[in-house]
Design an enzyme around this catalytic site. Sequence first.
Site, PDB file in Angstrom:
ATOM      1  N   GLY A   1      40.546  43.897  42.308  1.00  0.00           N
ATOM      2  CA  GLY A   1      40.821  42.948  41.223  1.00  0.00           C
ATOM      3  C   GLY A   1      42.192  43.009  40.598  1.00  0.00           C
TER       4      GLY A   1
ATOM      5  N   GLU B   1      44.407  48.097  35.763  1.00  0.00           N
ATOM      6  CA  GLU B   1      43.039  47.617  36.009  1.00  0.00           C
ATOM      7  C   GLU B   1      42.943  46.124  35.664  1.00  0.00           C
ATOM      8  OE1 GLU B   1      40.504  47.484  37.524  1.00  0.00           O
ATOM      9  OE2 GLU B   1      38.948  48.814  36.760  1.00  0.00           O
ATOM     10  N   ASP B   2      41.998  45.434  36.266  1.00  0.00           N
ATOM     11  CA  ASP B   2      41.831  44.009  35.972  1.00  0.00           C
ATOM     12  C   ASP B   2      41.081  43.776  34.669  1.00  0.00           C
ATOM     13  OD1 ASP B   2      39.410  44.915  37.016  1.00  0.00           O
ATOM     14  OD2 ASP B   2      39.188  43.310  38.489  1.00  0.00           O
TER      15      ASP B   2
ATOM     16  N   ASP C   1      35.099  46.434  31.014  1.00  0.00           N
ATOM     17  CA  ASP C   1      33.872  45.792  30.554  1.00  0.00           C
ATOM     18  C   ASP C   1      33.058  46.856  29.793  1.00  0.00           C
ATOM     19  OD1 ASP C   1      32.180  43.195  31.231  1.00  0.00           O
ATOM     20  OD2 ASP C   1      30.849  44.864  31.633  1.00  0.00           O
TER      21      ASP C   1
ATOM     22  N   LYS D   1      37.079  43.595  27.220  1.00  0.00           N
ATOM     23  CA  LYS D   1      35.939  42.994  26.504  1.00  0.00           C
ATOM     24  C   LYS D   1      35.433  44.006  25.477  1.00  0.00           C
ATOM     25  CE  LYS D   1      34.286  40.780  30.796  1.00  0.00           C
ATOM     26  NZ  LYS D   1      33.121  40.650  31.694  1.00  0.00           N
TER      27      LYS D   1
ATOM     28  N   PHE E   1      31.366  36.663  31.751  1.00  0.00           N
ATOM     29  CA  PHE E   1      31.809  36.956  33.115  1.00  0.00           C
ATOM     30  C   PHE E   1      32.952  36.003  33.451  1.00  0.00           C
ATOM     31  CE2 PHE E   1      31.929  36.724  37.684  1.00  0.00           C
ATOM     32  CZ  PHE E   1      31.880  38.068  38.021  1.00  0.00           C
TER      33      PHE E   1
ATOM     34  N   ASP F   1      37.073  38.265  40.734  1.00  0.00           N
ATOM     35  CA  ASP F   1      36.258  37.459  41.645  1.00  0.00           C
ATOM     36  C   ASP F   1      34.820  37.297  41.196  1.00  0.00           C
ATOM     37  OD1 ASP F   1      35.602  40.284  42.208  1.00  0.00           O
ATOM     38  OD2 ASP F   1      34.359  39.416  43.789  1.00  0.00           O
TER      39      ASP F   1
ATOM     40  N   ARG G   1      39.711  34.783  43.350  1.00  0.00           N
ATOM     41  CA  ARG G   1      40.844  35.681  43.082  1.00  0.00           C
ATOM     42  C   ARG G   1      42.168  34.922  43.081  1.00  0.00           C
ATOM     43  NH1 ARG G   1      38.708  40.844  43.374  1.00  0.00           N
ATOM     44  NH2 ARG G   1      37.179  41.253  44.991  1.00  0.00           N
TER      45      ARG G   1
HETATM   46  P1  IMP Z   1      32.975  48.424  33.738  1.00  0.00           P
HETATM   47  O1  IMP Z   1      32.733  49.697  34.485  1.00  0.00           O
HETATM   48  O2  IMP Z   1      31.708  47.837  33.192  1.00  0.00           O
HETATM   49  O3  IMP Z   1      34.048  48.543  32.674  1.00  0.00           O
HETATM   50  O4  IMP Z   1      33.419  47.337  34.768  1.00  0.00           O
HETATM   51  C1  IMP Z   1      34.622  47.356  35.340  1.00  0.00           C
HETATM   52  C2  IMP Z   1      34.614  46.668  36.686  1.00  0.00           C
HETATM   53  O5  IMP Z   1      33.572  45.686  36.833  1.00  0.00           O
HETATM   54  C3  IMP Z   1      35.895  45.931  36.831  1.00  0.00           C
HETATM   55  O6  IMP Z   1      36.862  46.740  37.460  1.00  0.00           O
HETATM   56  C4  IMP Z   1      35.517  44.718  37.639  1.00  0.00           C
HETATM   57  O7  IMP Z   1      35.672  45.030  39.012  1.00  0.00           O
HETATM   58  C5  IMP Z   1      34.083  44.469  37.327  1.00  0.00           C
HETATM   59  N1  IMP Z   1      33.935  43.419  36.295  1.00  0.00           N
HETATM   60  C6  IMP Z   1      33.575  43.591  34.998  1.00  0.00           C
HETATM   61  N2  IMP Z   1      33.550  42.431  34.333  1.00  0.00           N
HETATM   62  C7  IMP Z   1      33.924  41.483  35.234  1.00  0.00           C
HETATM   63  C8  IMP Z   1      34.116  40.049  35.126  1.00  0.00           C
HETATM   64  O8  IMP Z   1      33.935  39.413  34.084  1.00  0.00           O
HETATM   65  N3  IMP Z   1      34.524  39.422  36.257  1.00  0.00           N
HETATM   66  C9  IMP Z   1      34.757  40.082  37.436  1.00  0.00           C
HETATM   67  N4  IMP Z   1      34.596  41.407  37.579  1.00  0.00           N
HETATM   68  C10 IMP Z   1      34.178  42.111  36.479  1.00  0.00           C
HETATM   69 MG    MG Z   2      38.048  46.378  39.042  1.00  0.00          MG
END
Ligand code: IMP
Ligand code: MG
Length: 178
Positions: free
Chosen positions: A48, A102-103, A106, A134, A155, A162, A168
């Site tokens: 991402g 990082e992208d 979450d 977020k 999302f 993606d 992407r």
């Molecule tokens: P976390 O571990 O919940 O912080 O999630 C992080 C990973 O989940 C990111 O690196 C993304 O790859 C994926 N992710 C979380 N939210 C989204 C979203 O809204 N769209 C796409 N990928 C997401």
């Molecule tokens: Mg990611």
Amino acid sequence: MNSVQLRDKKFDILLPESILLKGIDDVAQQINKDFKDQDPLFICILNGAFMFAAELINRFHSECEIAFVRLKSYEGLERKKTMREIHGLMENIENRHVLIVEDVIDTGYTMEHLLNILKDKHPASVKIATLLFKPTALLRPIKPDYVVQEIPNDFVVGFGLDYEGRGRNLRNIYKIKS
Ligand code: IMP
Ligand code: MG
């Protein structure tokens, strides 16, 4: 484009590219100040973050290196426990100033795992730059150092992010239509 369809889902525009690029300019300016003469190692989290990493490193004007890593999940022996491992980190990060790129953050679980793995390798410092954050979705105590844009707990796709591998290539950020 104000809305797009990817597979079975519809998405509406949330952030135009112009806002993202302006935010990246600002973050890059700060990073240039903070990492000047530190020979930082940027660690881009695939897939991402590839687009954000490209825009960021374009705007960094001192000596630096970039590494591309992938976080692979696998089921531990206890079936419910998901572990993550870094694949592709060839660089020795001992005594290096590391900037994770990082992208999106979450829940923060991914970043927490990554920080733990990297800190075991004794870097001089570790900071986090994320395109999107977020805050209302966060479940772990993660504080990104550089955030291009905070967004609601939706999302999203575009600018490297993606949905089932699609989206992407979109230049704007789109959020899923509920
Ligand atoms: P976390 O571990 O919940 O912080 O999630 C992080 C990973 O989940 C990111 O690196 C993304 O790859 C994926 N992710 C979380 N939210 C989204 C979203 O809204 N769209 C796409 N990928 C997401
Ligand atoms: Mg990611």
